[in-house]
Design a protein around this motif. Structure first.
Motif, PDB file in Angstrom:
ATOM      1  N   ASP A 115       8.938  -0.961  14.088  1.00 34.30           N
ATOM      2  CA  ASP A 115       8.340  -1.884  13.124  1.00 34.30           C
ATOM      3  C   ASP A 115       6.933  -1.411  12.749  1.00 34.30           C
TER       4      ASP A 115
ATOM      5  N   LEU B 246       5.902  -0.078  10.020  1.00 36.46           N
ATOM      6  CA  LEU B 246       5.527  -0.495   8.668  1.00 36.46           C
ATOM      7  C   LEU B 246       5.073  -1.947   8.665  1.00 36.46           C
ATOM      8  N   GLU B 247       5.812  -2.772   9.380  1.00 39.86           N
ATOM      9  CA  GLU B 247       5.491  -4.194   9.412  1.00 39.86           C
ATOM     10  C   GLU B 247       4.147  -4.424  10.087  1.00 39.86           C
TER      11      GLU B 247
ATOM     12  N   TYR C 135       1.495  -3.395   7.849  1.00 39.87           N
ATOM     13  CA  TYR C 135       1.316  -4.413   6.809  1.00 39.87           C
ATOM     14  C   TYR C 135       0.409  -5.546   7.299  1.00 39.87           C
TER      15      TYR C 135
ATOM     16  N   TYR D  83      12.619   4.211  -5.498  1.00 40.48           N
ATOM     17  CA  TYR D  83      11.813   3.219  -4.770  1.00 40.48           C
ATOM     18  C   TYR D  83      12.634   2.611  -3.620  1.00 40.48           C
ATOM     19  N   PHE D  84      13.950   2.610  -3.771  1.00 41.65           N
ATOM     20  CA  PHE D  84      14.833   2.041  -2.740  1.00 41.65           C
ATOM     21  C   PHE D  84      15.439   3.126  -1.862  1.00 41.65           C
TER      22      PHE D  84
ATOM     23  N   THR E 153       9.701   4.740  -1.589  1.00 39.65           N
ATOM     24  CA  THR E 153       9.285   3.338  -1.494  1.00 39.65           C
ATOM     25  C   THR E 153       7.757   3.243  -1.394  1.00 39.65           C
TER      26      THR E 153
ATOM     27  N   GLU F 224      10.341  -5.828  -5.733  1.00 36.69           N
ATOM     28  CA  GLU F 224      11.389  -5.902  -4.703  1.00 36.69           C
ATOM     29  C   GLU F 224      11.300  -4.733  -3.723  1.00 36.69           C
ATOM     30  N   ALA F 225      11.071  -3.539  -4.246  1.00 37.02           N
ATOM     31  CA  ALA F 225      10.997  -2.371  -3.354  1.00 37.02           C
ATOM     32  C   ALA F 225       9.801  -2.476  -2.418  1.00 37.02           C
ATOM     33  N   THR F 226       8.707  -2.989  -2.936  1.00 36.00           N
ATOM     34  CA  THR F 226       7.470  -3.032  -2.145  1.00 36.00           C
ATOM     35  C   THR F 226       7.497  -4.176  -1.135  1.00 36.00           C
ATOM     36  N   ALA F 227       7.788  -5.368  -1.641  1.00 35.54           N
ATOM     37  CA  ALA F 227       7.687  -6.556  -0.788  1.00 35.54           C
ATOM     38  C   ALA F 227       8.709  -6.533   0.336  1.00 35.54           C
ATOM     39  N   PHE F 228       9.853  -5.885   0.101  1.00 37.52           N
ATOM     40  CA  PHE F 228      10.895  -5.895   1.131  1.00 37.52           C
ATOM     41  C   PHE F 228      10.901  -4.636   1.986  1.00 37.52           C
ATOM     42  N   LYS F 229       9.847  -3.843   1.874  1.00 39.48           N
ATOM     43  CA  LYS F 229       9.715  -2.730   2.839  1.00 39.48           C
ATOM     44  C   LYS F 229       8.290  -2.742   3.371  1.00 39.48           C
TER      45      LYS F 229
ATOM     46  N   GLY G  84       5.508  -3.493   2.172  1.00 39.63           N
ATOM     47  CA  GLY G  84       4.447  -2.944   1.336  1.00 39.63           C
ATOM     48  C   GLY G  84       3.483  -4.036   0.878  1.00 39.63           C
ATOM     49  N   VAL G  85       2.267  -3.610   0.525  1.00 39.70           N
ATOM     50  CA  VAL G  85       1.250  -4.546   0.060  1.00 39.70           C
ATOM     51  C   VAL G  85       1.405  -4.712  -1.454  1.00 39.70           C
TER      52      VAL G  85
END
Lengths: 552, 552
Positions: free
Chosen positions: A12, A14-15, A18, A141-142, A146, A177-182, A184-185
């Motif tokens: 995690d 990336l999370e 974030y 992006y997906f 990303t 969608e690509a940013t918020a669900f991986k 990303g800021v």
């Protein structure tokens, strides 16, 4: 051989990154709202070196305040970014490379910045990953591109970060969608902060930060074509398209490219096509931006439904008042979406557009020497849809005409290019070899940058006639069919007259008289609107053109 | 010729109809929340005869309560509907046709209902518009098949109508956007009503009504393959794919179809492929559902990123705990999206899947006589991406190998089909003529229903070897390359041995020994997991398989 997972590995990162970035950014924000005056230190707090950063830069709408602010950040703090952005249109988009904030670039289209980009590439300041079409870049992006941080632009936001884009939703949903669900800021610049947005285009849930920009975001009216500039040659070509292609195949679902050639088609639908009894038969559903030149065809009941990739300045009130035709939100204003529009166009029956150069295989390119441009969405619209399976009259007709190896019958998308045989400065449109080959060398590209490939093209329309490439049995026939409509260019003059005559007999070359087009009618009188003012009148005053188009 | 717009025409009939329907539906609702017991009269209030209705029926998630309720409405009130739905999987999906609630159908996939559908078509109770691929049908929602009413399924909703889909977002965004932005009535069935949804997958703004279903929505675990059932022949084929295709071209971005053949590839990545030093070089980014057989490859660090079209039952906790790999919402659970996954797969470097029949041109089909099935998403993944322009190593390598007319160099997507030469019941997979031709006649289709066309296919893998169709110069060579890997089927036995030998010399036919695959290694020992229980162990207990897959 079974091994257990290594419990020590973190899954995690990336999370957690974030959450750290969010905490650092919070120092410059009240809730989600960043103070505009703190934008530079804020960006320095949330962006890290080597991040992949997406700056929303669409055909029209630009996150320009955020782009300009990024170009002011310290290169000690932020450097070597990898920019993954569809359109490079504004100076700050390149400033970030010039000063070392960013190094690597994956993009779609450069347009007016192409010259400067070429220089920066030559100087080693930009490493170009690849030039993409729109759908390809969003797709990546997906996959492997990303974004870690994305800048988007919207009209309004509330305190929870809910965004209202207005009619220019464009690429925002794909980026978000690509940013918020991986992890990303996601940072949105908005024209105004409000208590309650007129409608939710992006849920606040997905948005990390919002900043009210000092000025409304930049927006370009790139789909406005003044009917006053349309020539009689363009009217003639439009007539040939209507009879020789739209009527012949029964084209009801289509995409029009950008330009005066297709604007001419739109403007003779309520006149020429209506007289031919084609209303309700052709041009019923379109995947396009709300081009003002479509107004007469809409008002005449010709075009019944339009889904838009973006909006167009001045068309806001008109689209809102035509909710049976356009896609409209519960708030009463248009919603656009480039992904869905591109897809609808890709799987429709026809694409028609203009180009700058065509070679003897039918490959066409808008690339110009000395500048890097790109493809935008034209190749997505203007390519065979091999993943299509549903039948329709034009698709099956074109498939039946097409020469192909093997016994399995197929449908075929119609892909049409419209050109005059001589372009600007009287340079011939038809060439033995595309400039794209030179460009490939200059910019060390893996392939020459071709917009529409010859084997995707089905028809080529010039003022001399129509080449139907579906009916050509060999590459040699294809070459002669192209020469057969290339007019007085060197390519046209070098035609094999006998073979062109044979091709004409089998319909692979058709001139105006072969398809019942009366050249004497090809005057500007055939245009349903002959000026921007006429368009305003057709719209009942709803169309409000930008001032630069107002000359009355 | 300028005419003014006719001021008398109404341009907001859809919007006015929406408001009327909303008012009628409100009688059965508190706010947006419909009482489950009133669902039938509610549907009778908001749906009108001849409406286009979309019932969310994805690969997995189904709006089953709404579908069943529609089948209970009065046919006096609701009749002649036009159903525009991707998957027909449940009996009520056909009940509505049997009883006359609906008449016309545009769809993608019928699966187990295919037999009954065939009967209803024969009886004239279903008029089939067309069979689509997923992307095509969604595209038409934005063109000529926009729904007037849509039923979607979600895990939870709040009083404002905000929806939380959980990991099975799937097709919901596409359906919702087309419906909500063209004045359509959007009705969501949810498993539970909550005060606050864990995250917003669909803004309440876009949702007309919500109903709490008596039972959680139906969901199918269609991507679970038990490693216990994988055969040594499948292991051998998987080894050939890894060496002969993934390693050769350097395939890092790809899509795997559904089935035991591709599951075998996934399960030898941490063993065979790792021993070959291929970690970090192949299979890095995938566009797939979270198939449990991917767990060992993820845990081994082979697969770095996965974007999913939908989820898979039992994989919820695992995907949530692997947020570096999967796309995850701010709430910590996965978000899927079929549109973006299909696009990412379409523009990736390789698709590999299985099929039931292949002919001598390489056309493949999963169609079976006497039943109507459809294509799902395979043709979107498994077709040349003609709108692609960015280069990558495998794409450029495949393009350089490809025989094509003309001088313009191109890239090429790798499209691979894996089959054993004999299928179920020892019927040969290779045929002179696909059953699809019979089906075309029986069901009066415009074209034979082909899943992957021969000219989209680049490689065919069987237990005998690999046919590389890129290297075939003529249709005859293509035929012999196919015969050359068709084993002891009649098609294989009829090969021209001399030509196959020549094709083998130039690499168009390759056997295990030609690509360094040691057949003696092709045992189940090579599988990183040999049972569902092994998969659970690899996942550190995070994977929670449905009970029917638990046999320990």
């Amino acid at each position: 051989m079974l091994e257990k997972a290594d419990g020590a590995r973190a899954w995690d990162t990336l999370e957690r990154s974030y959450r750290t970035r969010l905490a650092r950014g919070a120092a410059f924000a009240t809730g989600k709202t960043v103070r505009a005056g703190d934008i530079v230190p804020f960006l320095e707090a949330v962006i890290e070196p080597h991040d992949r950063v997406c700056i929303e830069g669409n055909n029209q709408k630009h996150a320009d305040f955020l782009a300009a602010s990024l170009a002011k950040t310290s290169t000690e703090t932020i450097h070597d970014l990898h920019i993954v952005q569809s359109n490079l249109a504004l100076p700050p988009h390149l400033d970030v490379f010039e000063r070392g904030t960013a190094r690597r670039l994956d993009f779609c289209y450069a347009g007016p910045q192409g010259l400067r980009m070429a220089r920066l590439v030559a100087e080693g300041k930009i490493e170009v990953g690849a030039i993409h079409t729109y759908l390809e870049l969003y797709s990546r992006y997906f996959c492997d591109l990303t974004p870690h941080v994305s800048f988007v632009a919207a009209d309004a936001a509330d305190a929870d970060g809910n965004l209202y884009t207005g009619p220019n939703t464009e690429d925002t949903p794909a980026i978000v969608e690509a940013t918020a669900f991986k992890s990303g800021v996601l940072i949105a610049q908005v024209n105004r902060l409000v208590d309650r947005v007129p409608r939710v285009d992006v849920p606040g849930d997905w948005v990390s930060f919002v900043v009210e920009a000092p000025k409304p975001h930049y927006i370009e009216p790139i789909f406005t074509r003044d009917p006053a500039v349309i020539t009689e040659v363009q009217v003639l070509m439009a007539m040939m398209v209507v009879r020789g292609i739209y009527e012949k195949y029964g084209v009801a679902r289509l995409n029009h490219g950008i330009g005066f050639d297709t604007a001419a088609i739109e403007l003779i639908l309520p006149t020429y096509a209506e007289d031919l009894g084609l209303k309700g038969k052709i041009c019923r559903y379109m995947s396009v931006n709300p081009c003002p030149t479509l107004i007469p065809a809409i008002e005449s009941g010709f075009v019944e439904g339009i889904h838009c990739a973006g909006s167009e300045l001045g068309m806001e009130a008109y689209t809102a008042a035509r909710s049976d035709v356009f896609f409209i939100g519960r708030d009463g204003t248009m919603r656009s979406n480039r992904i869905f529009c591109q897809l609808a166009g890709h799987y429709a029956d026809l694409f028609i557009g203009s180009t700058l150069q065509i070679d003897l295989e039918g490959n066409s390119s808008t690339a110009t020497l000395s500048r890097i441009t790109g493809f935008g969405g034209a190749p997505n619209f203007g390519s065979e849809s091999r993943g299509r399976r549903h039948g329709s009259e034009p698709w099956l007709k074109a498939g039946a005409e097409q020469r192909r190896e093997g016994a399995m019958p197929r449908g075929r998308k119609l892909v049409v290019q419209m050109v005059e045989t001589f372009g600007d400065g009287m340079s011939p449109t038809f060439v033995e070899r595309l400039d794209a080959w030179e460009l490939q060398k200059t910019f060390d590209m893996p392939l020459p940058p071709v917009m529409v490939y010859g084997d995707d093209l089905t028809h080529l329309v010039t003022e001399e006639g129509i080449a139907n490439l579906l009916l050509c049995d060999t590459l040699e026939e294809r070459e002669q069919a192209i020469r057969g409509v290339a007019g007085y260019t060197p390519v046209g003059l070098a035609r094999d007259r006998e073979m062109v005559a044979r091709l004409r007999e089998k319909g692979a070359v058709q001139y105006a008289e072969d398809i019942g087009v009366d050249k004497r009618l090809a005057t500007r009188d055939l245009l349903a609107a002959r000026s921007i003012k006429d368009l305003v009148a057709w719209s009942g005053g709803l169309y409000d053109p930008p001032s630069r188009f107002r000359n009355w």
